[in-house]
Write an enzyme that holds these catalytic residues in place. Structure first.
Site, PDB file in Angstrom:
ATOM      1  N   ASP A 109       0.858  -1.187   0.000  1.00 18.49           N
ATOM      2  CA  ASP A 109       0.000   0.000   0.000  1.00 18.49           C
ATOM      3  C   ASP A 109       0.895   1.238   0.000  1.00 18.49           C
ATOM      4  O   ASP A 109       2.111   1.153   0.196  1.00 18.49           O
ATOM      5  CB  ASP A 109      -0.884  -0.032   1.249  1.00 18.49           C
ATOM      6  N   GLU A 137       2.724   4.905  -4.145  1.00 18.58           N
ATOM      7  CA  GLU A 137       2.721   5.781  -5.321  1.00 18.58           C
ATOM      8  C   GLU A 137       4.065   6.502  -5.555  1.00 18.58           C
ATOM      9  O   GLU A 137       4.339   6.751  -6.736  1.00 18.58           O
ATOM     10  CB  GLU A 137       1.597   6.822  -5.192  1.00 18.58           C
ATOM     11  N   ASP A 175      -8.904   3.829  -2.265  1.00 18.75           N
ATOM     12  CA  ASP A 175      -9.763   4.300  -1.174  1.00 18.75           C
ATOM     13  C   ASP A 175     -11.098   4.816  -1.695  1.00 18.75           C
ATOM     14  O   ASP A 175     -11.318   6.025  -1.825  1.00 18.75           O
ATOM     15  CB  ASP A 175      -9.047   5.388  -0.379  1.00 18.75           C
TER      16      ASP A 175
END
Length: 972
Positions: free
Chosen positions: A560, A563, A636
């Site tokens: 997670d 990015e 999300d």
């Protein structure tokens, strides 16, 4: 109207979902290279110097020259076997290397020799030896056209938007040439980070020797020439660098561009195409929109909380593959660049005869889609995929970037997750809760709170005193545990992982050469430099059982925040002037960061098993090629009907761009879903590749049995049907792995000749056999379904039949019908002409399926025929590849005979399950007998059967037909 609720973001703010991006993230007019590219679009002219053409065995190349500056670029054209053209443009003689994307392609594409022939009007034609395509290059101005079957499909630089910012060394000048009386000195001395305003006189006192000044911008650099220190300095004139050539500001952040401007841009025209798709990840419609009047599509991996729907802002991952589709042809454009990329899309019309040689008597207007790709840095490296069918384009893309990894079977089951399950007792209670209510599941997940103070590869000793024992308990029940591992590492000298990474130089550095620090879940963090092969190898080693204390081979991983997410960074990510392995700035490779962590994690799990077991790794950030490493989810999302609805085109877009193993958090990550929404989301999720329920810590508990008996029953039914259908799903993933066919696909992929399908995004195909129609609105009692396959289209197809898998009612293609639904049902239809394998019951996990027999549903087409296949292996190891331990069986029904045969003689796997039941849909009349013959020379046996006149359904049970043996079932 839904009640508007606020939610708490990762940084503690309270916002309405979708509002966060309006302030935290850039609009296109705040992106300097985009402004420059747009400003100069069409005003920059290059000529192709045809007399410089050289043709080798692998490619053709020639030079392009700028009309005004006479700067030269090198154009390379490759013909790729399988039906693709590669167009690559770089500086002819760059002053230093430009970034060229590594590791995304699975190898150098197999090329074919191009034959050069002079053409009229100052052009040259490059003809492929195989594939039937030509590339024509015109000289004044430069234009490249890709032609197939006598038709120009794609033109490159037809709009004159080629703009290539060449790297520069600022000219050397004396200090007296400084026009402004003041400059701003930014020291990059690691010992301090000061900003000092200097007068020209003071500047002269500091400088020893010459220095460089860029006359193009209000910036110049002094390298190791300060009398007082040996520091590097970057000096900025007082005043604005309005073009953002050497610096760029956003809010309080300053991006210093040590290498100056380096953006690239190029246009492509898709002739005859008005429907284009692809370029994830955006929360937008399946068909891409015209952007001429608004924001372009942005490809820049960002942590966007509760993302805005119908936005062109880039989300967590990027695949710069665009597909164009029209009657009779599908093409693709793959723009291989991992810096920030923007895409403008325009829809125009043009005269057909202008594209096909001599003018025709009758001219007609045809659509044309114009694409303007722009990237902040790197080179132009683009692939034109020529199809002609959608499945051909998928194969051509997979030949470049790889196909979907074959997942372990358990990962196709249901996953239960929450941020966070509190402790070991909580996990055990949830595990038992599924069994008590007879709901199948395979995996339970732990988020960041399972660690010791958010230190990855550790456990909270109070909450999880014996994690290995917990995993062994789950393993005995044929279940697994997934834990999170993010790329940020807590700054803590007492943390062994941080200390080891520091000592080995594993962290990204800032522009001053110091270890970069940013804020994320643990507080101050350093970020692993996964672009380094050394760091990836080091990270992979951390998953070894003797290093990752408390782990077992039943533990799998979730990446997670990769990015990467940096809470106090520009746009909540890493500054572009951070520095990676090899001295490359983060701006050059931003979109590849998560790809590399995903890769390293996958390698770690494979190494943990000494190369014998298939890994499972979920990632939030991705790039083209990430399909080789595992699964992806849409991040999300929010518990609302709109987010359920948009999840379908988002997943279809991922699927057609190679990311086949994808899903959306069931129920929505943020906020609390109403029971009806939760049920409908479970029903939709059960019909999508990756199936996980997940929710944030601020939400109420959401286990399936907490919403009343009726809703529990509906959720249980949806999950059970998913498990019964897993043989079909697993067979689809085998085809994705071997043939690049996405398990879920838009309707236009299966019906490329039916225009009605081109914009349909609320319904989709699962493989070629099942039409899924998830319910995505509240209070729905009927769903309108357009059944495709009327047989009256420009591409000849036979009339399609469709069968409701619950009622067995038959529908004809070309009809538009309202189908009633209840809370415990979701419309699902089997296409005539297909055979779908299922299990006769669900079991409580995928491991139970190995002993449960199969049933086959044979849905007849208008000719009374059907076919399908079944793939089986051990579900977890690489033996299917290393030892050929698999079986692939083909089922065909023709001339009233169902036959089972081997579809791949290499397979050596002995499947113990038999075919227990066969259901035939669409028989014309009740048979007089059903006869089974297992193998040649074996006596035929009559079998009892049931026939329902109303639905024309024939059921034959208690068959016990060996899956790995050849047999026939004949209807008399």
């Amino acid at each position: 109207m839904e009640q508007i609720q606020t939610v708490t973001t990762t940084t503690g703010e309270s916002v309405v979902p979708g509002d966060e991006g309006k302030d935290k993230f850039k609009k296109c007019d705040q992106i300097a290279f985009y402004r420059r590219q747009k400003q100069l679009a069409g005003s920059v002219r290059y000529h192709a110097l045809l007399d410089t053409l050289e043709v080798s065995e692998t490619h053709a190349e020639l030079q392009l020259q700028h009309t005004h500056t006479e700067a030269r670029l090198l154009l390379q054209v490759c013909g790729i076997k399988g039906g693709a053209v590669r167009v690559k443009i770089n500086e002819l003689q760059p002053i230093r290397a430009r970034y060229e994307v590594p590791d995304v392609l699975i190898g150098e594409p197999v090329t074919q020799r191009l034959r050069a022939e002079p053409g009229g009007g100052g052009a040259v034609t490059l003809s492929a030896e195989e594939g039937g395509f030509q590339v024509r290059i015109r000289g004044h101005p430069f234009l490249l056209e890709v032609e197939s079957e006598g038709e120009v499909l794609v033109s490159v630089n037809a709009q004159g938007r080629l703009h290539f910012e060449t790297l520069q060394t600022p000219p050397t000048q004396g200090v007296s040439s400084v026009d402004s009386d003041k400059v701003v000195l930014h020291t990059v001395d690691p010992s301090h980070d000061a900003v000092e305003h200097l007068s020209s006189k003071r500047l002269q006192g500091l400088i020893k020797g010459s220095y460089s000044i860029c006359s193009q911008a209000c910036v110049f650099q002094i390298r190791n020439i300060c009398m007082e220190t040996n520091s590097d300095f970057i000096l900025l004139f007082q005043g604005e660098d309005s073009q953002g050539l050497w610096k760029e500001e956003f809010k309080t952040f300053l991006d210093v561009k040590a290498n100056g401007p380096s953006s690239v841009g190029l246009d492509f025209s898709l002739h005859g195409f008005e429907h284009v798709y692809g370029i994830p990840e955006h929360a937008d419609t399946l068909r891409l929109k015209n952007t001429r009047a608004g924001e372009p599509y942005r490809l820049y991996n960002l942590d966007v909380f509760a993302y805005e729907i119908h936005s062109r802002l880039g989300l967590y991952g990027s695949v710069p593959l665009l597909l164009g589709h029209r009657l009779g042809r599908t093409v693709g454009i793959f723009w291989l660049n991992v810096s920030e990329t923007l895409l403008d899309i325009g829809n125009e019309t043009e005269t057909e005869s202008s594209l096909q040689g001599p003018p025709q008597k009758k001219r007609r207007e045809v659509p044309c889609t114009e694409l303007h790709w722009m990237s902040e840095s790197g080179v132009i490296d683009a692939f034109v995929l020529l199809g002609p069918s959608p499945l051909d384009v998928f194969r051509q893309f997979a030949a470049l970037t790889g196909s979907q990894a074959l997942p372990p079977l358990f990962s196709l089951g249901y996953h239960q997750s929450r941020w966070n399950y509190e402790d070991e007792a909580d996990v055990l209670a949830v595990d038992a809760g599924f069994d008590q209510r007879d709901i199948p599941f395979d995996v339970i997940w732990l988020d960041i709170e399972h660690t010791d103070g958010k230190r990855y590869f550790t456990w909270d000793s109070k909450r999880f005193p014996d994690p290995a024992r917990l995993q062994r308990h789950l393993q005995r029940r044929s279940r697994r545990l997934v834990v999170i591992s993010d790329p940020h590492i807590k700054v803590d000298p007492d943390y062994p992982l941080y200390r080891d990474a520091s000592e080995q130089g594993c962290f990204v550095r800032d522009r001053a050469g110091r270890v970069f620090e940013g804020s994320c879940w643990p507080g101050p963090c350093s970020y692993l430099d996964f672009t380094s092969p050394h760091v990836r190898d080091w990270y992979s080693s951390q998953f070894a059982l003797n290093k990752y204390k408390g782990s077992t081979d039943a533990l799998f991983v979730w990446n997670d925040m990769n990015e990467p997410s940096v809470f106090d960074g520009p746009e909540q990510t890493m500054p572009k002037d951070a520095v990676h392995c090899g001295g490359w700035e983060h701006r050059e490779l931003h979109n590849l960061y998560g790809f590399y962590q995903h890769w390293a994690t996958m390698e770690g799990l494979i190494r943990r098993s000494n190369g014998t077991e298939r890994p499972f790794v979920l990632t939030r950030s991705f790039f083209a090629g990430s399909q080789r490493f595992g699964a992806v989810w849409t991040g999300d999302n929010v518990a609302s009907w709109d987010y359920l609805k948009i999840s379908i085109p988002m997943l279809l877009t991922l699927s057609i761009t190679g990311i086949s193993f994808c899903g959306a958090d069931v129920g929505g990550f943020f906020q609390d879903p109403e029971p009806e929404l939760l049920v409908r989301w479970y029903q939709a999720g059960a019909l999508q590749p990756f199936f996980r329920g997940h929710s944030a810590m601020q939400t109420k508990r959401r286990e399936p049995w907490l919403f009343g008996d009726e809703n529990t029953r509906a959720i249980r039914d949806a999950i059970r049907e998913r498990y019964r259908l897993l043989p079909y799903w697993y067979s689809l993933f085998h085809r994705a792995h071997c043939h690049a066919e996405p398990p879920i696909r838009p309707l236009w992929v299966e019906f490329p000749g039916e225009i009605q399908s081109f914009e349909m995004e609320d319904k989709y195909m699962i493989g070629n056999a099942l039409l899924a129609c998830p319910v995505t609105d509240a209070g729905v009692t009927e769903v309108n379904v357009l059944f495709l396959g009327s047989g009256e289209v420009s591409l000849p197809v036979c009339l399609q039949f469709w069968y409701d898998i619950r009622t067995f009612r038959r529908f004809e293609g070309g009809t538009n019908t309202s189908v009633p639904v209840t809370l415990d049902s979701v419309p699902l239809f089997q296409r005539g002409g297909t055979i779908v394998p299922r299990k006769t019951k669900a079991g409580r996990s995928t491991a139970c399926l190995s002993s449960i027999p199969f049933d086959l549903t044979v849905a007849l087409d208008s000719e009374g025929c059907a076919e399908g296949e079944l793939y089986v292996d051990d579900g977890h190891s690489f033996n299917y590849r290393t030892k050929q331990e698999f079986t692939l069986r083909r089922f065909t029904f023709r001339n009233k005979t169902l036959s089972c045969s081997c579809a791949d003689e290499k397979g050596q796997f002995q499947c113990v399950c038999s075919v227990e039941r066969v259901v035939f849909l669409g028989l014309e009349a009740k048979p007089s007998a059903v006869i089974v013959q297992q193998g040649s020379g074996v006596r035929e046996k009559k079998k009892p059967f049931r026939f329902e006149e109303e639905t024309s359904m024939l059921t034959v049970e208690n068959l016990k037909l060996k899956t790995v043996h050849s047999w026939e079932l004949k209807i008399k």
